[in-house]
Design a protein around this motif. Sequence first.
Motif, PDB file in Angstrom:
ATOM      1  N   LEU A 170      31.538  30.208  36.783  1.00  0.00           N
ATOM      2  CA  LEU A 170      32.065  31.389  35.901  1.00  0.00           C
ATOM      3  C   LEU A 170      32.471  32.540  36.658  1.00  0.00           C
ATOM      4  O   LEU A 170      33.815  33.163  36.358  1.00  0.00           O
ATOM      5  N   THR A 171      31.744  32.909  37.641  1.00  0.00           N
ATOM      6  CA  THR A 171      32.003  34.082  38.619  1.00  0.00           C
ATOM      7  C   THR A 171      33.340  33.588  39.394  1.00  0.00           C
ATOM      8  O   THR A 171      34.098  34.785  39.661  1.00  0.00           O
ATOM      9  N   VAL A 172      33.357  32.495  39.998  1.00  0.00           N
ATOM     10  CA  VAL A 172      34.394  32.221  40.739  1.00  0.00           C
ATOM     11  C   VAL A 172      35.876  32.034  39.889  1.00  0.00           C
ATOM     12  O   VAL A 172      36.814  32.844  40.315  1.00  0.00           O
ATOM     13  N   LEU A 173      35.637  31.659  38.592  1.00  0.00           N
ATOM     14  CA  LEU A 173      36.728  31.525  37.877  1.00  0.00           C
ATOM     15  C   LEU A 173      37.249  33.021  37.246  1.00  0.00           C
ATOM     16  O   LEU A 173      38.466  33.011  37.334  1.00  0.00           O
ATOM     17  N   PHE A 174      36.182  33.844  36.983  1.00  0.00           N
ATOM     18  CA  PHE A 174      36.655  35.312  36.803  1.00  0.00           C
ATOM     19  C   PHE A 174      37.488  35.720  37.864  1.00  0.00           C
ATOM     20  O   PHE A 174      38.412  36.617  37.658  1.00  0.00           O
ATOM     21  N   VAL A 175      36.899  35.750  38.867  1.00  0.00           N
ATOM     22  CA  VAL A 175      37.253  36.599  40.118  1.00  0.00           C
ATOM     23  C   VAL A 175      38.573  35.825  40.162  1.00  0.00           C
ATOM     24  O   VAL A 175      39.751  36.864  40.677  1.00  0.00           O
ATOM     25  N   ALA A 176      39.111  34.688  40.334  1.00  0.00           N
ATOM     26  CA  ALA A 176      40.414  34.000  40.318  1.00  0.00           C
ATOM     27  C   ALA A 176      41.277  34.434  39.475  1.00  0.00           C
ATOM     28  O   ALA A 176      42.525  35.112  39.794  1.00  0.00           O
ATOM     29  N   VAL A 177      40.915  34.556  38.236  1.00  0.00           N
ATOM     30  CA  VAL A 177      41.616  35.134  37.137  1.00  0.00           C
ATOM     31  C   VAL A 177      42.051  36.602  37.165  1.00  0.00           C
ATOM     32  O   VAL A 177      43.220  36.926  37.239  1.00  0.00           O
ATOM     33  N   VAL A 231      45.811  38.021  37.920  1.00  0.00           N
ATOM     34  CA  VAL A 231      46.574  39.236  36.853  1.00  0.00           C
ATOM     35  C   VAL A 231      46.761  40.464  37.731  1.00  0.00           C
ATOM     36  O   VAL A 231      48.130  40.896  37.683  1.00  0.00           O
ATOM     37  N   VAL A 232      45.959  40.923  38.665  1.00  0.00           N
ATOM     38  CA  VAL A 232      46.278  42.119  39.759  1.00  0.00           C
ATOM     39  C   VAL A 232      47.432  41.623  40.564  1.00  0.00           C
ATOM     40  O   VAL A 232      48.480  42.403  40.701  1.00  0.00           O
ATOM     41  N   ASP A 233      47.784  40.464  41.065  1.00  0.00           N
ATOM     42  CA  ASP A 233      48.724  39.850  42.036  1.00  0.00           C
ATOM     43  C   ASP A 233      50.186  40.265  41.205  1.00  0.00           C
ATOM     44  O   ASP A 233      50.966  40.701  41.381  1.00  0.00           O
ATOM     45  N   LEU A 234      50.095  39.621  39.938  1.00  0.00           N
ATOM     46  CA  LEU A 234      51.151  39.292  38.973  1.00  0.00           C
ATOM     47  C   LEU A 234      51.538  40.868  38.652  1.00  0.00           C
ATOM     48  O   LEU A 234      52.719  40.991  38.657  1.00  0.00           O
ATOM     49  N   GLY A 235      50.753  41.777  38.386  1.00  0.00           N
ATOM     50  CA  GLY A 235      50.968  43.228  38.035  1.00  0.00           C
ATOM     51  C   GLY A 235      51.510  43.892  39.223  1.00  0.00           C
ATOM     52  O   GLY A 235      52.517  44.515  38.885  1.00  0.00           O
ATOM     53  N   ILE A 236      51.025  43.647  40.386  1.00  0.00           N
ATOM     54  CA  ILE A 236      51.504  44.318  41.503  1.00  0.00           C
ATOM     55  C   ILE A 236      52.964  43.759  41.829  1.00  0.00           C
ATOM     56  O   ILE A 236      53.930  44.600  42.129  1.00  0.00           O
TER      57      ILE A 236
END
Length: 55
Positions: free
Chosen positions: A32-39, A43-48
């Motif tokens: 779950l932690t890995v999934l959260f960090v990946a998501v 999202v940050v990459d798409l936003g930038i």
Amino acid sequence: MFKFLKDVNREMQKVSWPKSNELSKYTVIVLLTVLFVAVFFTVVDLGISQVLEML
């Protein structure tokens, strides 16, 4: 070499290995932690990327 392997074996017997239910719980937490960090980073990459395309 054999003394080293004996020492490793002796130390491994001292290790407190997790029980089956603990291992399952820890595995789920890690996934779950890995999934959260990946998501989050996706999202940050798409936003930038969107901000840079506007400029």
